[in-house]
Design an enzyme around this catalytic site. Structure first.
Site, PDB file in Angstrom:
ATOM      1  CG  ASP A   1      48.072  39.892  41.889  1.00  0.00           C
ATOM      2  OD1 ASP A   1      47.663  40.136  40.735  1.00  0.00           O
ATOM      3  OD2 ASP A   1      48.399  38.738  42.249  1.00  0.00           O
ATOM      4  CB  SER A   2      43.827  38.634  41.189  1.00  0.00           C
ATOM      5  OG  SER A   2      44.992  37.986  40.718  1.00  0.00           O
TER       6      SER A   2
ATOM      7  CB  CYS B   1      47.043  42.445  38.989  1.00  0.00           C
ATOM      8  SG  CYS B   1      45.866  41.381  38.136  1.00  0.00           S
TER       9      CYS B   1
ATOM     10  CB  THR C   1      43.958  40.702  34.874  1.00  0.00           C
ATOM     11  OG1 THR C   1      44.753  39.544  34.588  1.00  0.00           O
ATOM     12  CG2 THR C   1      42.573  40.514  34.326  1.00  0.00           C
TER      13      THR C   1
ATOM     14  CD  GLU D   1      47.735  31.468  43.020  1.00  0.00           C
ATOM     15  OE1 GLU D   1      47.239  31.053  44.063  1.00  0.00           O
ATOM     16  OE2 GLU D   1      48.003  32.663  42.796  1.00  0.00           O
TER      17      GLU D   1
ATOM     18  CB  CYS E   1      50.673  36.774  34.088  1.00  0.00           C
ATOM     19  SG  CYS E   1      49.918  36.135  35.593  1.00  0.00           S
ATOM     20  CB  THR E   2      52.310  39.918  38.660  1.00  0.00           C
ATOM     21  OG1 THR E   2      50.994  39.569  39.088  1.00  0.00           O
ATOM     22  CG2 THR E   2      52.298  41.292  38.050  1.00  0.00           C
ATOM     23  CG  HIS E   3      50.631  34.213  39.313  1.00  0.00           C
ATOM     24  ND1 HIS E   3      49.764  35.263  39.378  1.00  0.00           N
ATOM     25  CD2 HIS E   3      50.266  33.352  40.303  1.00  0.00           C
ATOM     26  CE1 HIS E   3      48.894  35.043  40.353  1.00  0.00           C
ATOM     27  NE2 HIS E   3      49.179  33.896  40.932  1.00  0.00           N
TER      28      HIS E   3
HETATM   29  N1  DGL Z   1      48.600  38.060  38.594  1.00  0.00           N
HETATM   30  C1  DGL Z   1      47.516  38.281  37.657  1.00  0.00           C
HETATM   31  C2  DGL Z   1      48.012  39.081  36.447  1.00  0.00           C
HETATM   32  O1  DGL Z   1      49.115  39.625  36.453  1.00  0.00           O
HETATM   33  C3  DGL Z   1      46.893  37.010  37.147  1.00  0.00           C
HETATM   34  C4  DGL Z   1      46.153  36.187  38.094  1.00  0.00           C
HETATM   35  C5  DGL Z   1      44.661  36.206  37.860  1.00  0.00           C
HETATM   36  O2  DGL Z   1      44.168  35.702  36.841  1.00  0.00           O
HETATM   37  O3  DGL Z   1      43.999  36.726  38.720  1.00  0.00           O
HETATM   38  O4  DGL Z   1      47.304  39.174  35.474  1.00  0.00           O
END
Ligand code: DGL
Length: 280
Positions: A24-25, A87, A89, A166, A198-200
């Site tokens: 992930d990022s 992720c 994205t 975060e 989004c995985t967050h």
């Molecule tokens: N966790 C990332 C996703 O699922 C988003 C975080 C980022 O913008 O890097 O898109």
């Protein structure tokens, strides 16, 4: 042959005890690692969070692809049998390029399994909230419409949610106000299902549920993606049969705040982040 004899045929099953690579990022993808660990406790995993380049959601496709390829190379050098792009994205922008560059490895994204799940649910208007880059890619809408053109998809970029999560703002007044101000947007007023793209966002799933009070079904990816990976590895006879799963968690830039936050994204209690510099 005597028909009373109970003939049993045993097929030899193959196993593969190499680790699953996940990236992930940053640390948001730990929610997907969590889903995988819950469903497949026998699998070893190597997680890589590109904290040096977070957020991906505001970067160009070319840049995200470059980072995603570098991380995939690292995971393959570490003997991973599969890559899970944890992720949205990077799934939207780099899945095809990773598959093309590394045809010998299984690659999973977090978008396709969710799309296939929602088109089964027979809802007519589906909302998607995600980073700017995921929404700009239009990947959810295109994939849903390809499988079921009758479904309307309403997409909304919600860029404040990643930094909010975060920074530890969830289940409090700040997160409540930010979530309400996004979800009350008029374009989302007719949805009957909402994809957390989004995985967050699994960390704020309960708050989003409370906002809708049961009117809208909320879909997030950890369990759905874990099932997909597990079923597919089983079909290919690539599951592990080890009794000792081993987990390694790497980031490209280790700070106190990532170290402190990581535990909020995953139930695994012994999480320790190690730094690996892929880009110097
Ligand atoms: N966790 C990332 C996703 O699922 C988003 C975080 C980022 O913008 O890097 O898109």
């Amino acid at each position: 042959m005597n028909p009373d004899i109970n003939v049993r045929i045993f097929f030899a099953m193959n196993y593969d005890n190499r680790p699953i690579g996940i990236f992930d990022s940053g640390i948001g993808g730990l929610t997907i690692a969590d889903g995988l660990i819950q469903l497949m406790p026998q699998e070893s995993m190597i997680y890589f969070g590109d904290t040096q380049h977070l957020p991906y959601g505001d970067k160009s496709a070319k840049t995200v692809q470059r980072y995603a390829l570098g991380i995939s190379e690292f995971l393959l050098k570490n003997n991973c049998k599969a890559i899970v792009i944890a992720c949205n994205t990077a799934s939207a922008l780099a899945f095809d390029i990773i598959k093309e560059k590394f045809p010998e490895v299984k690659v999973y994204n977090v978008i396709d399994p969710v799309v296939e799940e929602v088109i089964e649910s027979k809802k007519s208007t589906i909302g998607v909230i995600a980073t700017r880059a995921t929404i700009k890619s239009d990947m959810y809408a295109q994939k849903i419409k390809k499988l079921n053109p009758q479904i309307s998809v309403i997409s909304l970029a919600t860029p404040l949610l990643v930094p909010m999560i975060e920074e530890g703002f969830h289940n409090n007044n700040v997160s409540h106000d930010i979530i309400s101000s996004y979800l009350s947007k008029v374009e989302l007023s007719k949805i009957d299902e909402l994809i957390l793209g989004c995985t967050h966002y699994p960390l704020i799933k309960e708050e989003i549920k409370q906002y809708y009070k049961g009117r809208v079904q909320i879909i997030d990816s950890p369990t759905i993606v874990a099932k997909r990976v597990s079923n597919d590895l089983q079909k290919c006879e690539m599951l592990s049969n080890s009794n000792e799963a081993n987990y390694q968690f790497y980031v490209s830039d280790l700070t106190d705040s990532f170290e402190a936050s990581a535990g909020r994204f995953i139930h695994y209690s012994n999480i320790q982040l190690d730094e690996v510099k892929l880009w110097g």
